[in-house]
Design a protein around this motif. Structure first.
Motif, PDB file in Angstrom:
ATOM      1  N   ASN A 149       0.989   6.698  -6.721  1.00 22.00           N
ATOM      2  CA  ASN A 149      -0.093   7.651  -6.970  1.00 22.00           C
ATOM      3  C   ASN A 149       0.372   9.089  -6.761  1.00 22.00           C
ATOM      4  O   ASN A 149      -0.052  10.002  -7.460  1.00 22.00           O
ATOM      5  CB  ASN A 149      -1.285   7.347  -6.057  1.00 22.00           C
ATOM      6  CG  ASN A 149      -2.065   6.140  -6.552  1.00 22.00           C
ATOM      7  OD1 ASN A 149      -2.089   5.871  -7.748  1.00 22.00           O
ATOM      8  ND2 ASN A 149      -2.667   5.410  -5.640  1.00 22.00           N
ATOM      9  N   GLY A 150       1.260   9.272  -5.778  1.00 18.59           N
ATOM     10  CA  GLY A 150       1.828  10.592  -5.543  1.00 18.59           C
ATOM     11  C   GLY A 150       2.632  11.064  -6.741  1.00 18.59           C
ATOM     12  O   GLY A 150       2.509  12.205  -7.184  1.00 18.59           O
TER      13      GLY A 150
ATOM     14  N   THR B 194       2.004   1.731  -3.524  1.00 20.75           N
ATOM     15  CA  THR B 194       0.904   2.210  -4.359  1.00 20.75           C
ATOM     16  C   THR B 194       0.659   3.690  -4.109  1.00 20.75           C
ATOM     17  O   THR B 194       0.485   4.485  -5.041  1.00 20.75           O
ATOM     18  CB  THR B 194      -0.380   1.413  -4.054  1.00 20.75           C
ATOM     19  OG1 THR B 194      -0.070   0.033  -4.059  1.00 20.75           O
ATOM     20  CG2 THR B 194      -1.450   1.711  -5.082  1.00 20.75           C
TER      21      THR B 194
ATOM     22  N   TYR C 127       0.271  11.958  -9.462  1.00 22.55           N
ATOM     23  CA  TYR C 127      -0.341  13.261  -9.195  1.00 22.55           C
ATOM     24  C   TYR C 127       0.657  14.369  -9.472  1.00 22.55           C
ATOM     25  O   TYR C 127       0.313  15.425 -10.022  1.00 22.55           O
ATOM     26  CB  TYR C 127      -0.835  13.304  -7.740  1.00 22.55           C
ATOM     27  CG  TYR C 127      -1.539  14.581  -7.359  1.00 22.55           C
ATOM     28  CD1 TYR C 127      -2.478  15.160  -8.210  1.00 22.55           C
ATOM     29  CD2 TYR C 127      -1.275  15.210  -6.150  1.00 22.55           C
ATOM     30  CE1 TYR C 127      -3.140  16.320  -7.853  1.00 22.55           C
ATOM     31  CE2 TYR C 127      -1.927  16.368  -5.785  1.00 22.55           C
ATOM     32  CZ  TYR C 127      -2.852  16.928  -6.644  1.00 22.55           C
ATOM     33  OH  TYR C 127      -3.491  18.087  -6.304  1.00 22.55           O
TER      34      TYR C 127
ATOM     35  N   SER D  59       0.840  -1.199   0.000  1.00 23.45           N
ATOM     36  CA  SER D  59       0.000   0.000   0.000  1.00 23.45           C
ATOM     37  C   SER D  59       0.875   1.249   0.000  1.00 23.45           C
ATOM     38  O   SER D  59       0.543   2.242  -0.649  1.00 23.45           O
ATOM     39  CB  SER D  59      -0.957  -0.017   1.195  1.00 23.45           C
ATOM     40  OG  SER D  59      -0.245  -0.024   2.400  1.00 23.45           O
TER      41      SER D  59
ATOM     42  N   ARG E  35      -3.003   6.469 -14.803  1.00 22.37           N
ATOM     43  CA  ARG E  35      -1.892   7.089 -14.079  1.00 22.37           C
ATOM     44  C   ARG E  35      -0.541   6.637 -14.633  1.00 22.37           C
ATOM     45  O   ARG E  35       0.396   7.425 -14.704  1.00 22.37           O
ATOM     46  CB  ARG E  35      -1.992   6.767 -12.587  1.00 22.37           C
ATOM     47  CG  ARG E  35      -3.088   7.562 -11.905  1.00 22.37           C
ATOM     48  CD  ARG E  35      -3.281   7.166 -10.454  1.00 22.37           C
ATOM     49  NE  ARG E  35      -4.395   7.900  -9.877  1.00 22.37           N
ATOM     50  CZ  ARG E  35      -4.256   8.971  -9.082  1.00 22.37           C
ATOM     51  NH1 ARG E  35      -3.066   9.400  -8.748  1.00 22.37           N
ATOM     52  NH2 ARG E  35      -5.305   9.594  -8.616  1.00 22.37           N
TER      53      ARG E  35
ATOM     54  N   LEU F  81      -9.483  13.515 -15.430  1.00 18.15           N
ATOM     55  CA  LEU F  81      -9.396  13.183 -14.010  1.00 18.15           C
ATOM     56  C   LEU F  81     -10.083  14.229 -13.142  1.00 18.15           C
ATOM     57  O   LEU F  81     -10.657  13.920 -12.108  1.00 18.15           O
ATOM     58  CB  LEU F  81      -7.933  13.096 -13.568  1.00 18.15           C
ATOM     59  CG  LEU F  81      -7.157  11.844 -13.941  1.00 18.15           C
ATOM     60  CD1 LEU F  81      -5.791  11.872 -13.287  1.00 18.15           C
ATOM     61  CD2 LEU F  81      -7.924  10.607 -13.483  1.00 18.15           C
ATOM     62  N   LEU F  82      -9.970  15.488 -13.542  1.00 17.68           N
ATOM     63  CA  LEU F  82     -10.405  16.562 -12.645  1.00 17.68           C
ATOM     64  C   LEU F  82     -11.819  17.031 -12.924  1.00 17.68           C
ATOM     65  O   LEU F  82     -12.395  17.761 -12.130  1.00 17.68           O
ATOM     66  CB  LEU F  82      -9.453  17.767 -12.785  1.00 17.68           C
ATOM     67  CG  LEU F  82      -7.996  17.472 -12.469  1.00 17.68           C
ATOM     68  CD1 LEU F  82      -7.132  18.682 -12.742  1.00 17.68           C
ATOM     69  CD2 LEU F  82      -7.851  17.046 -11.022  1.00 17.68           C
TER      70      LEU F  82
ATOM     71  N   GLN G 118      -7.109  -1.160 -14.418  1.00 21.94           N
ATOM     72  CA  GLN G 118      -5.856  -1.240 -13.675  1.00 21.94           C
ATOM     73  C   GLN G 118      -4.926  -2.242 -14.325  1.00 21.94           C
ATOM     74  O   GLN G 118      -5.334  -3.076 -15.113  1.00 21.94           O
ATOM     75  CB  GLN G 118      -6.120  -1.688 -12.216  1.00 21.94           C
ATOM     76  CG  GLN G 118      -7.041  -0.789 -11.429  1.00 21.94           C
ATOM     77  CD  GLN G 118      -8.507  -1.091 -11.701  1.00 21.94           C
ATOM     78  OE1 GLN G 118      -8.876  -2.235 -11.938  1.00 21.94           O
ATOM     79  NE2 GLN G 118      -9.347  -0.058 -11.692  1.00 21.94           N
TER      80      GLN G 118
ATOM     81  N   VAL H  33      -0.304  13.429  -1.551  1.00 19.71           N
ATOM     82  CA  VAL H  33      -0.918  12.101  -1.478  1.00 19.71           C
ATOM     83  C   VAL H  33      -0.488  11.384  -0.204  1.00 19.71           C
ATOM     84  O   VAL H  33      -1.311  10.795   0.504  1.00 19.71           O
ATOM     85  CB  VAL H  33      -0.558  11.289  -2.737  1.00 19.71           C
ATOM     86  CG1 VAL H  33      -1.041   9.861  -2.593  1.00 19.71           C
ATOM     87  CG2 VAL H  33      -1.178  11.926  -3.964  1.00 19.71           C
TER      88      VAL H  33
ATOM     89  N   LYS I  12      -2.282  12.884   2.723  1.00 19.97           N
ATOM     90  CA  LYS I  12      -3.682  12.492   2.826  1.00 19.97           C
ATOM     91  C   LYS I  12      -3.816  11.065   3.338  1.00 19.97           C
ATOM     92  O   LYS I  12      -4.795  10.710   3.981  1.00 19.97           O
ATOM     93  CB  LYS I  12      -4.364  12.636   1.463  1.00 19.97           C
ATOM     94  CG  LYS I  12      -4.729  14.082   1.171  1.00 19.97           C
ATOM     95  CD  LYS I  12      -5.180  14.276  -0.254  1.00 19.97           C
ATOM     96  CE  LYS I  12      -5.618  15.708  -0.465  1.00 19.97           C
ATOM     97  NZ  LYS I  12      -5.750  16.020  -1.898  1.00 19.97           N
ATOM     98  N   TYR I  13      -2.824  10.247   3.033  1.00 18.35           N
ATOM     99  CA  TYR I  13      -2.880   8.867   3.484  1.00 18.35           C
ATOM    100  C   TYR I  13      -2.541   8.772   4.977  1.00 18.35           C
ATOM    101  O   TYR I  13      -3.253   8.156   5.748  1.00 18.35           O
ATOM    102  CB  TYR I  13      -1.925   8.019   2.663  1.00 18.35           C
ATOM    103  CG  TYR I  13      -1.934   6.554   3.045  1.00 18.35           C
ATOM    104  CD1 TYR I  13      -3.107   5.802   2.935  1.00 18.35           C
ATOM    105  CD2 TYR I  13      -0.789   5.929   3.509  1.00 18.35           C
ATOM    106  CE1 TYR I  13      -3.121   4.465   3.295  1.00 18.35           C
ATOM    107  CE2 TYR I  13      -0.804   4.590   3.864  1.00 18.35           C
ATOM    108  CZ  TYR I  13      -1.970   3.855   3.762  1.00 18.35           C
ATOM    109  OH  TYR I  13      -1.987   2.541   4.121  1.00 18.35           O
TER     110      TYR I  13
ATOM    111  N   GLU J 106      -3.344   2.117 -11.540  1.00 21.86           N
ATOM    112  CA  GLU J 106      -4.327   2.564 -12.509  1.00 21.86           C
ATOM    113  C   GLU J 106      -3.649   2.841 -13.843  1.00 21.86           C
ATOM    114  O   GLU J 106      -2.626   3.529 -13.898  1.00 21.86           O
ATOM    115  CB  GLU J 106      -5.014   3.844 -12.000  1.00 21.86           C
ATOM    116  CG  GLU J 106      -5.885   3.580 -10.789  1.00 21.86           C
ATOM    117  CD  GLU J 106      -6.342   4.860 -10.146  1.00 21.86           C
ATOM    118  OE1 GLU J 106      -6.571   5.849 -10.861  1.00 21.86           O
ATOM    119  OE2 GLU J 106      -6.449   4.873  -8.904  1.00 21.86           O
TER     120      GLU J 106
ATOM    121  N   PRO K 248      -4.818  12.189   7.325  1.00 18.58           N
ATOM    122  CA  PRO K 248      -5.976  12.689   6.570  1.00 18.58           C
ATOM    123  C   PRO K 248      -6.648  13.880   7.245  1.00 18.58           C
ATOM    124  O   PRO K 248      -7.270  14.690   6.572  1.00 18.58           O
ATOM    125  CB  PRO K 248      -6.911  11.473   6.515  1.00 18.58           C
ATOM    126  CG  PRO K 248      -6.448  10.562   7.578  1.00 18.58           C
ATOM    127  CD  PRO K 248      -4.995  10.808   7.770  1.00 18.58           C
TER     128      PRO K 248
END
Lengths: 287, 238, 247, 389, 340
Positions: free
Chosen positions: A10-11, A6, A14, A3, A142, A211-212, A130, A253, A256-257, A139, A260
């Motif tokens: 993702n970061g 991942t 982004y 995780s 991404r 995406l946005l 994915q 990212v 936020k993980y 994804e 949060p």
């Protein structure tokens, strides 16, 4: 472990999203020293061109991207020739006022032409869903974004920033009168750079709109992010923009993980801290 | 190519300024190939404006300029440069955010002045080729401005106070470099200079400006010898 | 001459890897007219920036009137009497000479933070400003925008601003730059009229001015002080001819 | 400039009122909605609904001539809303108000409406306790937060989705919705396995989604304001593969609102929401409504609940004005008439509460599906006459 | 240069006259304020709107101290406006309903925050400064929006009670008290600011705007002056915020949004920075047009506002006031100079 990786991926993704959104402004503001907030409107235009080409004309996604680049680039040159070129010598605040006025106008025009609601994107099937890579479920879009952004960054850094053309642009910005008298066709160089900047902004819009979400308020919603990335990176450096985008993307990212409850604070606090630490941006030049 | 005798540049009844403000009034002069003309006069009489008018950076209000027999008064600055007019401006107007090498490379057109030759002429620049121009000292910026003007391989070189703010030794080097340019490549030069002793001593002809008009034109040696006239024209005696 | 007013001890400076000074020991005496000459890029302007505090030395100390001022801010040094002018005009473009000089006087007298009464109430400073301007022939331009003053007058104003602070040490970076020979002499003859205990340190390329007005000359070259001597001896020095003056 | 403007305004007013005076008594209705900015769809739908209604039922209910005064509240901006309400009440002399939208705007407007005794319709604010409690002349045709947030919890548990993760936007309505849902979930013996409050300006959800993944819930309950956020989160959960791996997505109807569902796209299919209105609602009135609205607004502008709320506000207005036929307009009587009034709405039957003017209505559990290629909310279960508390 | 006329005896006298003339009230200034007050008596005038215009004018004037006089742009000026607004709101909510003392308190809190901000940014300039102030603005906005228990979040503070001004004038829905209260407070603060910009400190601010490096070499505490300027500007912005809360009895997050910071910058630049009146002129033009355009074209008024900005920067480069001033000067000059 999976995780964390991942989240990290993702970061990065982004970060590249922020990069493609900001790089257009990075070119005009950083290289030409022109505070063009309307780059956000060019991004929106890119998004709408993509939507129109894909949804109404059924063109494939990958074919649409170069079309977006060329069309938005052309539009931005027209705007540059008609309006912006008269404002190269004015101070920053005048440019801000001019271009924010254009942003307002673009919002109303987008509402008029495309309606006030969000646009629908039917992305091709190869790019949704994915993929399994090294045991991680990532994804597909991404992955595409990271690849595309990386290629774009390399192309820009070695094709625009570190070349004769880049030096010419900087020379024109440093001293337009003298550059002209030294044999540089300043008008052409500015128009060309503007086209590149506008085209990139359009491309950024096309890549991120999916995406946005795309609606007429797109420019205002993302203007702050674009400004943050470009300023943190430092004026006049595409490399800086890339580093800033990745740093902020990953920090956002991860934040936020792991925390949060802090929400958007992390990205704002980082911005303030960076700007206090290096007022000219990470790679920016001194006054 | 030379149609009108050997005139590289000829200005006829030139009036120019900035916007609506007029600085130059009815200027007439010629420079012929290989000649060095100096423009002298007090502060603010229009010497710099004259050079900038030749470059196309001012508002032309009347008259004509011919370069190698071609009318250039309607051409934009970059086209004039491409025809062969090189300009080394005053106040060290180099491109500060470019390196020394970039300053030269972006305007470089080879010809008689490959980069090596420019570095030969100004060895200090070679030592600092990777430094940003803003990091150079005043004298080095001055050299860079001249080297940059040469890099575009001009037939006519406009020098605006090239030895201002330079140490005496560097002034000698600069004068030597200028002489070298003339002897080696038949360069035509128009130079604006406050330090009239140096200017007159190394040039062929001179014009004296006052209030935007030519008040005197002669051989440089003539004026240099005539102390009384010199005093009257530019108030040398303190 | 009555003792040292400004001194640097083993002052070392470098920008990144580029060493500017290996260690300069320099002394200026009260009331001295001291010229610094040297080739372009020898670090003369850097020296002034270090002494005035715009730059910080890597090591070594700076002493002003017996006090170690190495750690002091530029403002504190100004308050202690160390005042400079700039090589390229550094004026208040949108203010007129009267306002500019008044700014200096108000700061000198500690009245610059008064926010509750009008400038017009500062009668003493206004009178002094007018008098100073008059002394340098700028009275007629007192109300002209600095930006539209002739170049020579801007140079003069630059010096008036510095003098307004009643300095003990005045540092002038190429005061005659951009001026004609005659104007240069005018500026220097005005400086020669200053009170005898004001030490003046100036950078200048015009050797006529240097040899005419300086009591003593320091020659900088390649990051060190090559020579410090009287103008006559400097003029004769073969080393100075080699690095600076030429044939 | 000032005087020029005021003269201009005064002149416009004069001509307008002169025209009105010739015929019957004019009732001026202020329409205060968001017409610009991120929330402009609400204003757009309101306008279409009013236009459709007036085309269908005429422009002179009870013999009163209606005149609409539109103003842009620009979104949740109480200072602007309050000033606009003050302006239309004191200068334009409106006698009725549709709006203002959003809770903060409604709250700010309430004191003026109370003082001026102007009846108003709350067509776009869902917070509890903001209708009769703040102004005795207000009537809600929208919905109240608990109506949407409560029913989903028992429904989910009944389906066997007991471990629920709650995601709400980090602002007052989000906090309120979270409270109601979690309460209802406990009551229904479900388990809250985690909750998140996400910022209001937030283009990136992946960090949050990883947290949801880590908590391994059966379902996720979402409350987001309409627009960027409501679209973004559903798409993000879908793109991450969570939906494909069996996670149920639930939420208030915002996340599949008809105005935005096309932008959500394929990700919306299968999403379960609680809502007050769907264009698929099976009733004759609704079919008629959809047909006539579409004729006015076009296919492209789909019908969301702002449209229905405005439509019902018009229905109630017409009923109340009919009741005052032949009399001079009286705001107090108008408001009093509506208390306890019951109408058939395109959404189903609704009742205006006797005590405070709030709304009692059916709440539907819907599933988003493609119907003839178009994404629709299909009603699958009905909670009847749900209270606003 | 040497041919300067000798200083006449009168010159030193004229130095005083010069500064006295600069500081003297001009006839158009009196007319301006009289016209503003006179708006009250125009029939059909929307007084709430006018008090809003006045408040925005005051707010923009406070930014003028920073931008126009000290040359520091800020993209976070709404922080101080919002702080004043919320402090006044809290006062009204928790029983301190007397408006004038609450206004002073709001100013004090905003001033303290301004001073801290000044301390933080005094070494930063240009883009860095813009982004730091923008960042601070976003952080505060986010905080207020999320702290629903403390601030009511999105809904704003509820239950604000403002007592009648001087125990005599109640804030009514017609904006009568609001108009006079806003006008009088703004006028008093305007006078204070006017004194400030004509004082030695005002001159020092302008000096630092023109050339901070030179001010340092004159011995001026340039960095400290940044804090002082921020403090004063923040106090006045706070007063404007408090006025808005008190005249509307509402306060909600938009009072400290980034949008508001941007708007006030736009208003000041439209009007013209560095003139003291630029903010008021900008507010009159911008707020009134915004109101007018949004009522005639609720959906597309953004377009016209945008066009307005483009037109203003195209034809009034430095803002309305300076451009009109320049025009007037040319007109006046032309007459006596006509022969030459």
């Amino acid at each position: 472990m999976a995780s964390i990786l991942t989240v990290l991926f993702n970061g990065v993704a982004y970060g590249f999203l922020l990069f493609v959104m900001s790089v257009g402004l990075s070119v005009t503001l950083g290289m030409m020293n022109f505070v063009n907030l309307a780059q956000a409107s060019f991004s929106m235009l890119g998004g709408y061109i993509l939507v129109t080409a894909m949804q109404s004309h059924g063109l494939p996604f990958l074919v649409c991207l170069p079309i977006v680049f060329v069309l938005v680039g052309a539009v931005s040159v027209i705007v540059e020739r008609l309006i912006f070129r008269h404002f190269y010598k004015t101070d920053d605040l005048t440019q801000v006022l001019l271009t924010i006025g254009l942003v307002f106008m673009s919002i109303a025009m987008a509402t008029y032409f495309w309606g006030g609601s969000y646009q629908r994107f039917d992305m091709p099937s190869w790019i949704i869903g994915q993929k399994e890579i090294f045991g991680l479920t990532l994804e597909t879009y991404r992955i595409f974004l990271v690849g595309f952004g990386a290629v774009m960054a390399v192309a820009l850094i070695f094709g625009l920033e570190r070349t004769q053309l880049g030096a010419m642009v900087r020379a024109c910005v440093d001293n337009r009168r003298v550059a002209g008298a030294c044999g540089l066709n300043t008008e052409l160089i500015f128009a060309f750079t503007f086209a590149i900047g506008g085209g990139l902004a359009g491309l950024g819009g096309a890549l991120s709109a999916n995406l946005l979400g795309l609606d007429p308020n797109f420019p205002l919603r993302y203007l702050v992010y674009i400004l943050i990335v470009v300023s943190v990176g430092g004026m006049g450096t595409i490399t800086g923009t890339l580093i800033a985008a990745l740093t902020l993307g990953i920090a956002d990212v991860l934040g936020k993980y792991y925390f949060p409850q802090f929400g958007s604070f992390i990205i704002y606090l980082l911005t303030v801290a960076f700007m206090l630490w290096r007022p000219h941006g990470l790679l920016g030049r001194g006054a | 190519m030379a149609h009108e005798g050997t005139n590289v540049l000829s200005a006829h009844n030139l009036s120019a300024g900035y916007g609506a403000a007029q600085v130059l009034h009815g200027i007439d002069f010629n420079v012929s190939r290989g000649e060095m003309l100096v423009v002298i006069g007090r502060n603010g009489v229009g010497k710099t404006t004259l050079l900038e008018t030749i470059c196309g950076l001012t508002t032309l209000q009347g008259g004509e300029i011919k370069f190698n027999g071609v009318n250039i008064e309607k051409l934009p600055p970059y086209k004039r440069n491409r025809l062969g007019i090189g300009w080394a401006p005053q106040e060290r107007e180099v491109f500060p955010s470019l390196t020394v090498e970039e300053n030269l490379a972006i305007v470089h057109r080879g010809g008689k002045w490959p980069l090596e030759k420019l570095y030969e002429l100004f060895p200090r620049l070679k030592a600092r080729r990777t430094n940003y121009a803003r990091q150079l000292s005043g004298g080095e910026q001055q050299m860079l401005a001249i080297a940059r003007a040469l890099a575009s391989d001009p037939a006519l070189l406009l020098l605006d106070e090239p030895v201002e703010g330079l140490a005496p030794l560097v002034v000698q080097e600069m004068v030597a470099a200028i002489n070298l340019m003339r002897t080696e490549s038949q360069m035509t030069i128009i130079m604006v200079e406050q330090k009239h002793e140096i200017a007159l001593a190394h040039s062929d002809r001179c014009i004296v400006l006052d209030h935007g008009a030519i008040v005197h034109a002669s051989k440089s040696s003539t004026l240099l010898a005539d102390h009384e006239l010199l005093d009257k024209l530019i108030g040398v005696a303190a | 001459m009555s003792g040292i007013i400004l001194e640097t001890r083993h002052m070392r400076m470098a920008f990144g890897g580029l060493v500017i000074f290996e260690g300069i020991d320099f002394a200026l005496r009260r009331g001295e007219r001291h010229a610094i000459i040297g080739p372009n890029g020898a670090g003369k302007t850097t020296f002034v920036n270090l002494v005035t505090g715009l730059l910080k030395p890597i090591s070594g100390t700076i002493w002003l009137d017996g006090q170690d001022v190495t750690r002091q801010s530029p403002q504190q040094r100004v308050k202690s009497g160390l005042v400079r002018t700039f090589q390229i005009n550094s004026l208040f473009k949108a203010l007129n000479p009267l306002e500019s000089v008044l700014l200096a006087l108000l700061e000198r007298d500690g009245r610059g933070r008064i926010a509750w009464q009008k400038v017009a109430a500062e009668k003493q400073q206004i009178d002094e400003a007018m008098a100073l301007l008059a002394r340098f022939g700028l009275a007629g331009d007192a109300y002209t925008l600095t930006d539209s003053l002739a170049y020579g007058k801007q140079r003069l104003l630059e010096i008036v601003l510095a003098l307004a602070l009643k300095p003990k040490v005045l540092l002038l970076d190429e005061p005659a730059a951009g001026l004609s020979t005659q104007q240069g002499h005018e500026v220097f003859s005005q400086l020669a009229n200053l009170p005898g205990d004001t030490a003046i340190l100036f950078i200048e390329h015009d050797m006529n001015l240097v040899f005419q007005y300086a009591d003593i000359v320091s020659v900088f070259a390649a990051g060190s002080m090559v020579l410090q001597d009287s103008p006559e001896n400097v003029r004769k020095s073969p080393r100075v001819r080699e690095v600076y003056l030429g044939a | 400039m000032k005087t020029a403007l005021s003269i201009l305004t005064a002149a416009t007013l004069a001509t307008v009122s002169a025209q009105g005076a010739l015929a019957q008594e004019t009732v001026k209705i202020g329409v205060l909605q968001s017409y610009s900015g991120m929330t402009s769809l609400g204003g757009q739908q309101t306008d279409f609904a009013i236009k459709t209604f007036m085309q269908k039922y005429g422009e002179t209910p009870g013999g009163f001539k209606l005149q609409l005064i539109r103003r842009d509240t620009t979104g949740p901006n109480p200072e602007v809303a309050k000033r606009l309400v003050g302006e239309v009440v004191t200068r334009e002399k409106v006698q009725l108000l549709i709006g203002p939208d959003f809770t903060p705007n409604t709250l700010a407007a309430a004191p003026i409406l109370t003082e001026a005794k102007v009846p108003s319709f709350v067509t776009g604010a869902a917070t509890t306790g903001i209708v009769g409690e703040k102004s005795p002349y207000s009537t809600r045709t929208f919905f109240a937060t608990p109506q949407l947030c409560k029913p989903l919890a028992p429904y989910a548990v009944k389906q066997g989705w007991t471990k629920i993760f709650v995601v709400v936007a980090d602002f007052a309505p989000g906090h309120e919705c979270e409270k109601f849902f979690v309460e209802a979930l406990k009551e229904a013996n479900g388990t809250l396995v985690g909750n998140l409050r996400t910022p209001l300006s937030n283009p990136e959800y992946s960090g949050y989604i990883q947290r949801i993944r880590d908590a391994k819930p059966d379902g996720v309950f979402i409350f987001m304001p309409l627009g960027e956020l409501s679209i973004g989160i559903v798409r993000a959960i879908n793109d991450s593969g969570l939906k494909a791996s069996g996670l149920k997505i639930m939420g208030t109807g915002d996340i599949t609102d008809e105005g935005y569902i096309d932008a959500v796209g394929e990700a919306a299919v299968g999403v379960i929401t609680s809502g007050i209105y769907s264009t698929q609602h099976d009733s004759a009135l609704n079919k008629e409504f959809v047909k006539s609205y579409t004729a006015v607004a076009g296919e492209k502008n789909r019908i969301g609940w702002s449209a229905v709320s405005a439509w019902d506000a018009m229905r109630l207005t017409y009923d109340a004005l009919d009741a005052q036929k032949g009399q001079k307009f009286d705001g107090e009587k108008f408001a009093a008439f509506l208390r306890g009034h019951k109408i058939e709405s395109p959404r189903g039957p609704i009742t205006i509460d006797k005590s405070n003017g709030d709304i009692i209505q059916n709440v539907y559990i819907r599933r988003a599906e493609r119907v003839n290629g178009v994404l629709q909310n299909i009603e699958i279960e009905t909670f009847k006459d749900v209270s606003f508390k | 240069m040497s041919v300067m006329e000798p200083a006449p005896a009168a010159v030193s006298q004229s130095g005083h006259d010069y500064f006295a003339t600069l500081a003297r009230w001009k006839i158009w200034e009196i007319l301006f304020w009289a016209a503003l007050a006179g708006c009250y008596f125009v029939p059909e005038m929307d007084r709430m709107l006018m008090s809003r215009v006045i408040i925005w004018g005051l707010f923009a004037m406070s930014l003028d101290i920073l931008l126009g006089y000290r040359g520091i742009p800020s993209l976070g000026h709404a922080v101080f406006f919002g702080t004043g607004a919320y402090v006044a709101g809290f006062c009204g909510k928790y029983g301190w309903s007397e408006p004038i003392s609450a206004l002073f308190f709001a100013m004090a809190v905003a001033a303290a925050l301004g001073w801290l901000t000044g301390k933080l940014v005094q070494r930063v300039a240009g883009v860095g400064l813009l982004m730091v102030t923008l960042g601070l603005n976003l952080i505060l906005f986010d905080f207020v929006l999320r702290s629903t228990d403390l601030t009511g979040g999105d809904d704003g503070l509820q239950g604000i009670v403002i007592a009648p001004v001087l125990n005599m004038f109640r804030f009514d829905i017609y904006g009568r008290t609001a108009f006079w209260y806003a006008l009088v407070v703004s006028f008093i603060l305007f006078i204070a600011t006017r004194i400030l910009v004509n004082s030695p400190f005002g001159l020092a601010l302008i000096g630092a705007r023109e050339n901070p490096r030179r001010m340092i070499t004159l011995g001026a505490p340039v960095e400290g002056d940044v804090s002082r300027a921020f403090m004063i500007a923040a106090a006045i912005a706070g007063a404007a915020g408090a006025l808005l809360t008190q005249t509307t009895q509402t306060v909600a997050p938009p009072t400290l949004s980034f949008q508001r910071s941007a708007d006030v910058l736009v208003i000041l630049i439209i009007g013209g920075a560095g003139r003291l009146y630029g903010g008021f002129i900008g507010a009159i033009v911008f707020i009134l047009l915004q109101d007018y355009l949004s009522s005639i074209s609720p959906v597309y008024w953004y377009f016209w506002i945008g066009l307005l900005l483009v037109v203003i920067v195209s034809f009034f480069r430095k803002g309305l006031l300076p451009s009109l001033d320049a025009l007037l000067q040319r007109f006046i000059k032309r007459k006596p100079d006509a022969p030459s």
